[in-house]
Design an enzyme around this catalytic site. Structure first.
Site, short mmCIF file in Angstrom:
data_model
loop_
_atom_site.label_atom_id
_atom_site.label_comp_id
_atom_site.label_asym_id
_atom_site.label_seq_id
_atom_site.Cartn_x
_atom_site.Cartn_y
_atom_site.Cartn_z
N GLU A 87 -8.18 -1.04 6.38
CA GLU A 87 -6.92 -1.36 7.04
C GLU A 87 -7.07 -1.27 8.55
O GLU A 87 -6.62 -2.16 9.29
CB GLU A 87 -5.83 -0.40 6.58
CG GLU A 87 -4.48 -0.64 7.26
CD GLU A 87 -3.44 0.38 6.88
OE1 GLU A 87 -2.24 0.09 7.02
OE2 GLU A 87 -3.81 1.49 6.44
N GLN A 106 0.86 -1.18 0.00
CA GLN A 106 0.00 0.00 0.00
C GLN A 106 0.90 1.23 0.00
O GLN A 106 1.58 1.51 0.99
CB GLN A 106 -0.88 -0.05 1.24
CG GLN A 106 -1.92 1.02 1.37
CD GLN A 106 -2.77 0.75 2.59
OE1 GLN A 106 -3.41 -0.30 2.70
NE2 GLN A 106 -2.76 1.68 3.54
#
Length: 397
Positions: free
Chosen positions: A236, A118
């Site tokens: 997340e 990410q």
């Protein structure tokens, strides 16, 4: 199986039991291809559409699938297998990605054949993520990216990454961002691992030099990157703070086992601290079940931010207690690669104590998350900030 609006519970349970039984009968409980076969059978993410690892069922049915698989002898999914692929990339692409991106990436992300990272934080844009400077310029149907990211988990082993880049510098900072799927094997991508206090190298610096990305790898519309990033971050935080775990599992299990096996450690003060830690973990586990279900549907909100704050602080309490109770084990140290295996059993106390420290920074700092909760949940006054209409190119840096 097609999506059913309101099927009777017994009917759904029978269908899931039948699918799990057929899966195990054909492939065995420990077959190397079991994960792929599970995806093909719609048992990876049951809330996904048919063909994308799911059956179009409500998200809570996933827990029943896991029960059936465990009862059949299948191993529990390893949390370190592809955490950002399953925890953030898949739900982000489910909510915002094209059908082509979903079809291409969901299965290898689930099986961990292709690891994800990410690419958000930068040296000058951490907590102020919307101020990032990595640029993506469109030429025809190809974007060219130049810039730098930092603290990128698993970039050194990743095949793909979710990249947030600035595509319109003359717009306000939140409006000029776009999300992309980037090929981490592109020759213009340079990854430099950062050695941590734990001895591991989970985090990395990543440099982009004339990296080309097809426009077909753009996630959602140009300029919608902030909305896409919020989906990623909410998932997340929910993944960090709301993992499904049985009672007395993980860190608290190690602490409880040590406490029960060492009566010599049981002072009055320590008894109160261990009991308090156990209660905190159990309360958090129960509260997180609802958050986990929201995350599975692709609709996690600020509940995930609260769960992340509570999880990180509680984990630090528990790992510190274990280190205090067993200081010799806490001092053992060696290098470790999280992409290959968990830390050695004889050094988990020291490793987990050290690893718990960055929990309050990664995935959104505790201070930022508490500010969001204060503003958006409690309705408290916002902190002073630049006018939202100020173009990013005019912001002093």
């Amino acid at each position: 199986m097609s999506t059913v609006e309101s099927p009777p519970d017994a009917e759904v349970d029978a269908v899931l039991a039948e699918r799990v039984a057929a899966l195990i009968a054909v492939h065995g409980a420990d077959a190397p291809d079991l994960l792929g076969a599970r995806f093909d059978a719609g048992l990876a993410f049951v809330h996904h559409p048919v063909g994308l690892g799911g059956l179009g069922l409500p998200a809570p049915w996933q827990a029943r699938v896991e029960e059936l698989l465990l009862a059949a002898g299948a191993p529990a999914p390893a949390p370190y297998r592809n955490p950002l692929g399953i925890g953030t990339a898949v739900p982000t692409l489910l909510a915002h990605g094209s059908s082509a991106l979903q079809q291409r990436h969901f299965r290898p992300a689930w099986t961990a054949e292709e690891i994800w990272c990410q690419l958000f934080s930068e040296p000058g844009a951490g907590s102020d993520l919307a101020g990032l400077a990595t640029r993506a310029v469109l030429d025809g149907d190809t974007w060219t990216v130049n810039g730098q990211k930092v603290w990128t988990s698993f970039a050194h082993v990743a095949r793909w990454g979710l990249l947030l880049a600035r595509t319109d510098p003359d717009l306000p900072k939140h409006q000029g961002l776009t999300m992309f799927v980037v090929d981490m094997q592109h020759p213009g991508v340079e990854v430099r691992p950062l050695r941590q206090a734990t001895g591991g190298q989970e985090f990395n610096e990543v440099f982009f030099t004339d990296v080309t990305i097809p426009d077909a790898h753009r996630v959602d519309l140009r300029g919608r990157g902030w909305d896409v990033a919020r989906t990623t971050l909410f998932n997340e935080r929910s993944a960090v703070g709301a993992r499904p775990v049985p009672r007395e599992d993980g860190h608290i299990a190690w602490l409880a086992d040590l406490w029960r096996s060492r009566p010599d450690l049981r002072t009055h003060e320590m008894h109160g601290r261990v009991t308090d830690a156990w209660i905190r973990v159990e309360a958090l586990r129960l509260a997180n079940e609802r958050i986990r279900q929201l995350a599975a549907t692709g609709r996690p909100g600020l509940e995930g931010s609260g769960a992340k704050v509570a999880h990180t602080e509680t984990t630090q309490v528990v790992t510190r207690l274990r280190a205090e109770l067993d200081p010799e084990a806490a001092l053992r140290y060696d290098a470790w690669d999280p992409a290959l295996a968990p830390p050695r059993e004889d050094r988990v106390a020291g490793y987990h104590y050290l690893r718990s420290r960055p929990y309050t920074v990664e995935g959104g700092t505790t201070q930022i998350l508490l500010s969001q909760i204060a503003d958006r949940v409690l309705g408290m006054p916002r902190e002073p900030a630049l006018a939202k209409e100020t173009p990013w190119s005019e912001i002093p840096r």
